[in-house]
Enzyme design. Sequence first.
Site, PDB file in Angstrom:
ATOM      1  N   ARG A  47       0.827  -1.227   0.000  1.00  7.62           N
ATOM      2  CA  ARG A  47       0.000   0.000   0.000  1.00  7.62           C
ATOM      3  C   ARG A  47       0.853   1.266   0.000  1.00  7.62           C
ATOM      4  NH1 ARG A  47      -5.488  -0.181   1.971  1.00  7.62           N
ATOM      5  NH2 ARG A  47      -6.347  -2.138   1.217  1.00  7.62           N
ATOM      6  N   ARG A  51      -3.452   7.039   0.930  1.00  6.74           N
ATOM      7  CA  ARG A  51      -3.940   8.264   1.577  1.00  6.74           C
ATOM      8  C   ARG A  51      -2.950   8.976   2.488  1.00  6.74           C
ATOM      9  NH1 ARG A  51      -9.089   5.104   3.535  1.00  6.74           N
ATOM     10  NH2 ARG A  51      -7.436   3.586   3.434  1.00  6.74           N
ATOM     11  N   ARG A  60      -6.662  11.494  -6.185  1.00  4.03           N
ATOM     12  CA  ARG A  60      -7.880  10.756  -5.871  1.00  4.03           C
ATOM     13  C   ARG A  60      -9.095  11.681  -5.938  1.00  4.03           C
ATOM     14  NH1 ARG A  60     -11.853   8.778  -3.230  1.00  4.03           N
ATOM     15  NH2 ARG A  60     -11.687   7.461  -1.393  1.00  4.03           N
ATOM     16  N   ASP A  97      -7.109  -2.767  -7.185  1.00  3.19           N
ATOM     17  CA  ASP A  97      -7.618  -3.372  -5.953  1.00  3.19           C
ATOM     18  C   ASP A  97      -7.970  -4.826  -6.215  1.00  3.19           C
ATOM     19  OD1 ASP A  97      -8.528  -2.350  -3.096  1.00  3.19           O
ATOM     20  OD2 ASP A  97      -9.929  -3.904  -3.742  1.00  3.19           O
ATOM     21  N   TYR A 173     -14.886 -11.544   0.713  1.00  7.84           N
ATOM     22  CA  TYR A 173     -15.605 -10.282   0.452  1.00  7.84           C
ATOM     23  C   TYR A 173     -16.837 -10.515  -0.415  1.00  7.84           C
ATOM     24  CZ  TYR A 173     -11.661  -7.790   2.491  1.00  7.84           C
ATOM     25  OH  TYR A 173     -10.706  -7.325   3.363  1.00  7.84           O
TER      26      TYR A 173
HETATM   27  O1  CP3 Z   1      -0.178  -1.582  -2.418  1.00 11.57           O
HETATM   28  C1  CP3 Z   1      -0.465  -0.684  -3.226  1.00 11.57           C
HETATM   29  O2  CP3 Z   1      -0.026   0.494  -3.129  1.00 11.57           O
HETATM   30  C2  CP3 Z   1      -1.285  -1.064  -4.446  1.00 11.57           C
HETATM   31  C3  CP3 Z   1      -2.689  -0.881  -4.369  1.00 11.57           C
HETATM   32  C4  CP3 Z   1      -3.575  -1.774  -3.515  1.00 11.57           C
HETATM   33  C5  CP3 Z   1      -4.790  -1.298  -2.965  1.00 11.57           C
HETATM   34  N1  CP3 Z   1      -5.440  -2.360  -2.400  1.00 11.57           N
HETATM   35  C6  CP3 Z   1      -5.263   0.085  -3.039  1.00 11.57           C
HETATM   36  C7  CP3 Z   1      -6.295   0.537  -2.101  1.00 11.57           C
HETATM   37  C8  CP3 Z   1      -3.477  -3.123  -3.201  1.00 11.57           C
HETATM   38  C9  CP3 Z   1      -2.354  -4.117  -3.498  1.00 11.57           C
HETATM   39  C10 CP3 Z   1      -4.682  -3.487  -2.501  1.00 11.57           C
HETATM   40  C11 CP3 Z   1      -4.969  -4.846  -2.033  1.00 11.57           C
HETATM   41  C12 CP3 Z   1      -6.166  -5.083  -1.230  1.00 11.57           C
HETATM   42  N2  CP3 Z   1      -7.393  -4.496  -1.361  1.00 11.57           N
HETATM   43  C13 CP3 Z   1      -6.258  -6.069  -0.221  1.00 11.57           C
HETATM   44  C14 CP3 Z   1      -5.172  -7.032   0.171  1.00 11.57           C
HETATM   45  C15 CP3 Z   1      -4.130  -6.422   1.019  1.00 11.57           C
HETATM   46  C16 CP3 Z   1      -4.605  -5.957   2.383  1.00 11.57           C
HETATM   47  O3  CP3 Z   1      -4.515  -4.740   2.613  1.00 11.57           O
HETATM   48  O4  CP3 Z   1      -5.022  -6.786   3.174  1.00 11.57           O
HETATM   49  C17 CP3 Z   1      -7.556  -6.020   0.289  1.00 11.57           C
HETATM   50  C18 CP3 Z   1      -8.133  -6.874   1.401  1.00 11.57           C
HETATM   51  C19 CP3 Z   1      -8.284  -5.024  -0.440  1.00 11.57           C
HETATM   52  C20 CP3 Z   1      -9.704  -4.650  -0.316  1.00 11.57           C
HETATM   53  C21 CP3 Z   1      -9.855  -3.271   0.142  1.00 11.57           C
HETATM   54  N3  CP3 Z   1      -9.552  -2.172  -0.624  1.00 11.57           N
HETATM   55  C22 CP3 Z   1     -10.306  -2.822   1.403  1.00 11.57           C
HETATM   56  C23 CP3 Z   1     -10.747  -3.718   2.532  1.00 11.57           C
HETATM   57  C24 CP3 Z   1     -10.286  -1.429   1.372  1.00 11.57           C
HETATM   58  C25 CP3 Z   1     -10.770  -0.508   2.453  1.00 11.57           C
HETATM   59  C26 CP3 Z   1      -9.765  -0.290   3.516  1.00 11.57           C
HETATM   60  C27 CP3 Z   1      -9.016   0.985   3.289  1.00 11.57           C
HETATM   61  O5  CP3 Z   1      -7.780   0.980   3.467  1.00 11.57           O
HETATM   62  O6  CP3 Z   1      -9.663   1.986   2.946  1.00 11.57           O
HETATM   63  C28 CP3 Z   1      -9.765  -1.028   0.114  1.00 11.57           C
HETATM   64  C29 CP3 Z   1      -9.527   0.356  -0.360  1.00 11.57           C
HETATM   65  C30 CP3 Z   1      -8.197   0.683  -0.912  1.00 11.57           C
HETATM   66  N4  CP3 Z   1      -7.451  -0.120  -1.722  1.00 11.57           N
HETATM   67  C31 CP3 Z   1      -7.521   1.933  -0.746  1.00 11.57           C
HETATM   68  C32 CP3 Z   1      -6.336   1.851  -1.488  1.00 11.57           C
HETATM   69  C33 CP3 Z   1      -5.290   2.913  -1.685  1.00 11.57           C
HETATM   70  C34 CP3 Z   1      -8.045   3.125   0.024  1.00 11.57           C
HETATM   71  C35 CP3 Z   1      -9.117   3.744  -0.784  1.00 11.57           C
HETATM   72  C36 CP3 Z   1      -9.155   5.244  -0.817  1.00 11.57           C
HETATM   73  O7  CP3 Z   1      -8.280   5.890  -1.415  1.00 11.57           O
HETATM   74  O8  CP3 Z   1     -10.136   5.773  -0.282  1.00 11.57           O
END
Ligand code: CP3
Length: 367
Positions: A47, A51, A60, A97, A173
């Site tokens: 990640r 943010r 974003r 994602d 999910y």
């Molecule tokens: O790592 C990176 O920089 C690449 C991008 C990436 C995202 N999600 C962007 C993201 C990667 C590799 C993921 C993987 C992901 N997504 C996982 C597996 C890894 C982990 O963290 O356990 C999972 C379970 C998800 C599903 C997901 N996406 C959730 C549960 C959420 C909400 C939680 C949160 O942090 O807001 C997301 C949103 C998400 N995915 C964001 C980002 C940058 C935040 C969204 C935003 O900008 O508002």
Amino acid sequence: MAESPVVTDQTPIPKTQPATSQPASSKRLIKALRREPLDRPPFWLMRQAGRYLPEYRQTRAEAGSFLDLCFDSARSAEVTLQPIRRFGFDAAILFADILLIPSALGQKLTFAEGEGPVLAPIRDLEALKPLSAEHLHERLAPVYDTVSRLSKALPGDVTLIGFAGAPWTVATYMVQGRGSSDQGAAKSWAYHKPDEFQVLIDLLVDVTIEYLDRQVQAGAEVLQLFDTWAGSLPEPQFHRWSLQPMKRIAEALKARYPHVPMIAFPRGAGPLSRDVALVDAIDAIGLDTSMSVGWAAREVQSLKTTQGNLDPLMVVAGGKTMEGEITRILSGFGQGPHIFNLGHGIVPETPPEHVGALSRQVLAWRG
Ligand code: CP3
């Protein structure tokens, strides 16, 4: 008698990666994945785009919703590059994602602000029927476009990582319809009607192979499978729903692209991580925060490259505490092969200066 190869004191390349099929690479991440010796480990952070960076929040906001950003190739490529410019990581991970797959299969997905993902839950075979892989590549085309933009834009020493969610985690999910603390809905289906749940897992295995294949064609050099909820399953179910699907995906891609390394991140799997490391087609194991460095160095690193495992909250803390933890992890994994990373994704409260300090420390490390 067969001619004996030149004997060197370097770590031997394991049998699963015959030297002859590997085009040489000067990239640090690729070298670590091939168990080649390095002066310092490569590093990137899960990640790393997100943010905690003001420039991410700006891009974003311009894109609209999080999903709009994921499907906007120019902006997705831009946010992927932002942390590379700032911190000098050895790898960039595609911005996307894991839930784009269910969305591309036709399951309605939204990201509610501050709440995370919301999907129309699928609890039985009837609800699974409308999903179809027919438009998969058409719907995911913007992601492939992001990969190919990045492949052209990245500095020559930075490795491009493509990724997907592992079937078990994506299924949790899809079945629950949102994040959950115990993955109850997916477990309930998997335990009551394993043959039905297998249909969903098989679908995810098949589409994930094709999704990652396209990412490689577009320029991804390394792949990672995120199994965030691997650790919630008992051992036999872990083997069936977490390990086996990842193995099938890794084997299919290895058969098509023998030179593309695969990292598996079975979060929470504890000692079962070793079973994942025993899969020939998996080249590296992501270790979560709770994993013992000593145990992993003995039991996992002896088999495959390790990756991890600084607590993301240590980067929020910063200072001497973070510094000590980084030193502990770097020393514990010794001469490698190791990829320095976090034990889970960076959190939004992280001060970017702390990531800067982390980066300087890892770059200066000599094992
Ligand atoms: O790592 C990176 O920089 C690449 C991008 C990436 C995202 N999600 C962007 C993201 C990667 C590799 C993921 C993987 C992901 N997504 C996982 C597996 C890894 C982990 O963290 O356990 C999972 C379970 C998800 C599903 C997901 N996406 C959730 C549960 C959420 C909400 C939680 C949160 O942090 O807001 C997301 C949103 C998400 N995915 C964001 C980002 C940058 C935040 C969204 C935003 O900008 O508002």
